[in-house]
Enzyme design. Structure first.
Site, PDB file in Angstrom:
ATOM      1  N   TYR A  36      61.993   5.321  32.774  1.00  0.00           N
ATOM      2  CA  TYR A  36      60.701   5.117  34.009  1.00  0.00           C
ATOM      3  C   TYR A  36      59.671   5.218  32.849  1.00  0.00           C
ATOM      4  O   TYR A  36      59.574   5.396  31.794  1.00  0.00           O
ATOM      5  CB  TYR A  36      60.962   5.901  34.740  1.00  0.00           C
ATOM      6  N   HIS A  40      59.698  15.464  42.473  1.00  0.00           N
ATOM      7  CA  HIS A  40      58.499  15.260  41.741  1.00  0.00           C
ATOM      8  C   HIS A  40      57.495  14.378  41.513  1.00  0.00           C
ATOM      9  O   HIS A  40      57.327  13.001  42.269  1.00  0.00           O
ATOM     10  CB  HIS A  40      58.799  15.520  40.253  1.00  0.00           C
ATOM     11  N   ASP A  42      63.817  23.112  40.156  1.00  0.00           N
ATOM     12  CA  ASP A  42      63.955  22.513  40.975  1.00  0.00           C
ATOM     13  C   ASP A  42      64.646  23.377  42.219  1.00  0.00           C
ATOM     14  O   ASP A  42      64.377  23.206  43.745  1.00  0.00           O
ATOM     15  CB  ASP A  42      64.892  21.365  40.590  1.00  0.00           C
ATOM     16  N   LYS A  85      55.225   4.861  38.481  1.00  0.00           N
ATOM     17  CA  LYS A  85      56.059   5.215  37.528  1.00  0.00           C
ATOM     18  C   LYS A  85      57.420   3.415  38.623  1.00  0.00           C
ATOM     19  O   LYS A  85      57.425   3.319  39.263  1.00  0.00           O
ATOM     20  CB  LYS A  85      57.338   6.260  38.356  1.00  0.00           C
TER      21      LYS A  85
END
Length: 180
Positions: free
Chosen positions: A130, A61, A167, A70
């Site tokens: 994250y 992603h 996905d 991130k």
């Protein structure tokens, strides 16, 4: 904090100092001064926490506008964590790095804007945390197929992972919208 350089120079594997004794442990996962000294002068705006079962693969992603940097880590279980360079002008375009992150090894990965991110859960379950440098923007949410042969990620898994409906239909890199 020990910094391990990766084959993608902007992606950093971070090993915090862990202070442990019979009571447990303490570690500092984020400190603006420490990260600034590493050349990572970033502002985090959002913290996320996901829990996934063994064999779940999330990714790959990214956000095409308002890209997110991130800082990722695992607080329960173990994952194989991957970053893919999606900056077309980069000499590393389409290359990837992957590392095991676990509650046991306490490693973190810094994935800067311009990279796709994904992970595969190796343990019975995993809690994945994250921090992001930009807010989630669903209208700019994009992805690349986890098993794209052009990227060639060597996932440590035999068989098919468990994927979300989103996905399952991600494009290959050659058809994906990427950064300039």
């Amino acid at each position: 904090m020990n910094v391990v350089k990766t084959s993608l120079p902007e992606v950093l594997l971070l090993e915090p100092k862990v202070f442990g004794d019979a009571r447990g442990f303490f570690l500092e996962s984020w400190n603006r001064k420490t990260f600034s000294a590493l050349g990572l002068d970033v502002d985090f705006v959002q913290d996320n926490h996901s829990r996934s079962a063994r064999g779940v693969l999330r990714g790959l992603h990214y956000q095409i506008k308002d890209p997110q940097g991130k800082l990722v880590r695992v607080v329960n279980g173990s994952v194989f964590d991957v970053a893919v360079d999606l900056r077309r002008a980069s000499p590393n375009f389409g290359r990837w790095v992957g590392y095991e992150l676990s509650a046991e090894n306490q490693r973190m990965l810094w994935i800067p804007p311009g990279f796709a991110h994904g992970f595969l859960v190796l343990s019975e379950s995993a809690d994945f945390l994250y921090k992001t440098t930009a807010y989630y923007a669903p209208e700019w949410d994009r992805g690349v197929c986890w098993n794209d042969p052009e990227i060639g990620i060597e996932w440590p898994w035999s068989g098919s992972p468990t994927l979300s409906a989103k996905d399952q239909v991600l494009p290959f890199l050659k058809d994906a919208e990427v950064y300039a």
